[in-house]
Scaffold this active site. Sequence first.
Site, PDB file in Angstrom:
ATOM      1  N   LYS A 198       0.856  -1.193   0.000  1.00  0.00           N
ATOM      2  CA  LYS A 198       0.000   0.000   0.000  1.00  0.00           C
ATOM      3  C   LYS A 198       0.886   1.235   0.000  1.00  0.00           C
ATOM      4  CE  LYS A 198      -3.408   2.530   2.775  1.00  0.00           C
ATOM      5  NZ  LYS A 198      -4.361   2.519   3.889  1.00  0.00           N
ATOM      6  N   GLU A 200      -9.169  12.121  11.932  1.00  0.00           N
ATOM      7  CA  GLU A 200      -8.257  11.028  12.312  1.00  0.00           C
ATOM      8  C   GLU A 200      -7.445  11.312  13.570  1.00  0.00           C
ATOM      9  OE1 GLU A 200      -6.357   9.322   8.942  1.00  0.00           O
ATOM     10  OE2 GLU A 200      -4.935   8.173  10.122  1.00  0.00           O
TER      11      GLU A 200
END
Length: 465
Positions: A220, A269
């Site tokens: 990723k 976040e």
Amino acid sequence: MIDIQMKELEEKIAAVKHSIGQNESSKLFSLTKKIENKDPLLIFEGAKQFVKDRFYWKNPNRTLAITGVGSVQTLIAENNRFQETENLWKQAVKNAWIDNPYTMVPATGLVAFGGMDFDPLEAKTELWKKFELSKFYIPELMLTTYHSDSYVTVNILINKEETIDEAATRLRKNTQKFITGKTFGVQHIEIKRNRVIEPEKWKETVKEATKEMKEKRAEKIVLAREVRLSFTEEINITQVLEELHHTQANSYIFAFESGGDCFIGATPERIVKVEKNNLLSTCLAGTAPRGKTKEEDEQIGYELLHDKKNRDEHEFVVKMIKEAVLKTCTDVNIPNEPVLHPLKNLQHLYTPVTGTLKDEYSIFDCLKDLHPTPALGGTPTEDSLAYIREHELLDRGWYGAPIGWVDSNQNGEFAVAIRSGLIQGDEASLFAGCGVLADSDPEMEFEETRIKMLPMLNVLGGKQE
Ligand SMILES: C=C(O[C@@H]1C=C(C(=O)O)C=C[C@H]1O)C(=O)O
Ligand SMILES: [Mg+2]
């Protein structure tokens, strides 16, 4: 005005002065008082005429707001930012005379607030020249609003040479100056120019990254991009903060000024929150838009929860955070399945992580272990960072890095500085990134990052969406 008798204040200052060591010339005195309720944004606005450096923080459930103005001591790391900042902070706490009767209230008393570069090894450009590798302010004055109560903390350096009377007068004057606050008018922001930085080249980079992953050089890689805006006049930060507060529920609202520029955002976040020894971290990755109707919204949410690519994106983050937290915590609890985290413009996959922080670890240790998570870097961390350094078109600066605060009572909280922008007078840069996997579609990732910029764009005079 802060409710303290001159005599009481003079006695406190006399004690501080008395404690100044032979080899010291001054001592940091930190005094906290409960005051009648104040609006944190009015204090933020009022301070503009006196100081350049301010900060602002609001947590997602809106139980805590912190406004800081000026800096009585600035902690700047030069190399190893987590360790150095922690050392500087510990030293500052050790040297300070802290008079705070409200140690049960987080973010009162001596507090340092700051942020840092996403990647110290990334080449720095002009864009972020006002922002150091890592920079924390211990403010001259701070307003903490916790639930429905307000507390003011005044920090001043008491010099050995000055008289008690001089120091007391200085402290009172400073407090008066900052605590008065100022209202602000509504600014109609107009965008003069909106420049999407190299969109086709960015998509090309995403495509290249997918090849990298097909060839198993990484699993990723998070790639970010920039939009540069210019406006017809200088942006008033206070108004932007207020608009973010009204439009971005479930998000932290933050601002940090440095040398005239302001890094600001509304991020959903959390990287880590520590309250005494209770730790909370969050895995947030995997994204879909909101639906126009309740039915459509639920359908999109259902699909997001069952979409393989998004679940994989999310799982890389869970795995990494789990490993990091198992090292520093006992009683680690992580649900097996993510839930949806709805925001105004999009929804994410969300997994909370809780644990009990072992005594030998600090919040700075947690940051060091957790940053960057695969929500902002990738998997494996070092390979994805190397790819970002080499191929990403953007100087991330403080974008995507931890931003937040610590107090001297084992509390602190840091968010990941996304959904953010760098405001530079009448110009601004907005940033957004996305998790790229082997099967990513560059067009879809571009669209995802476009939506991620809307929270900032909409409060800066952009088209409402
Ligand atoms: C990188 C960003 O967001 C991150 C990437 C996400 C994704 O790709 O699905 C989702 C949330 C964040 O972890 C950003 O908003 O800039
Ligand atoms: Mg994504």
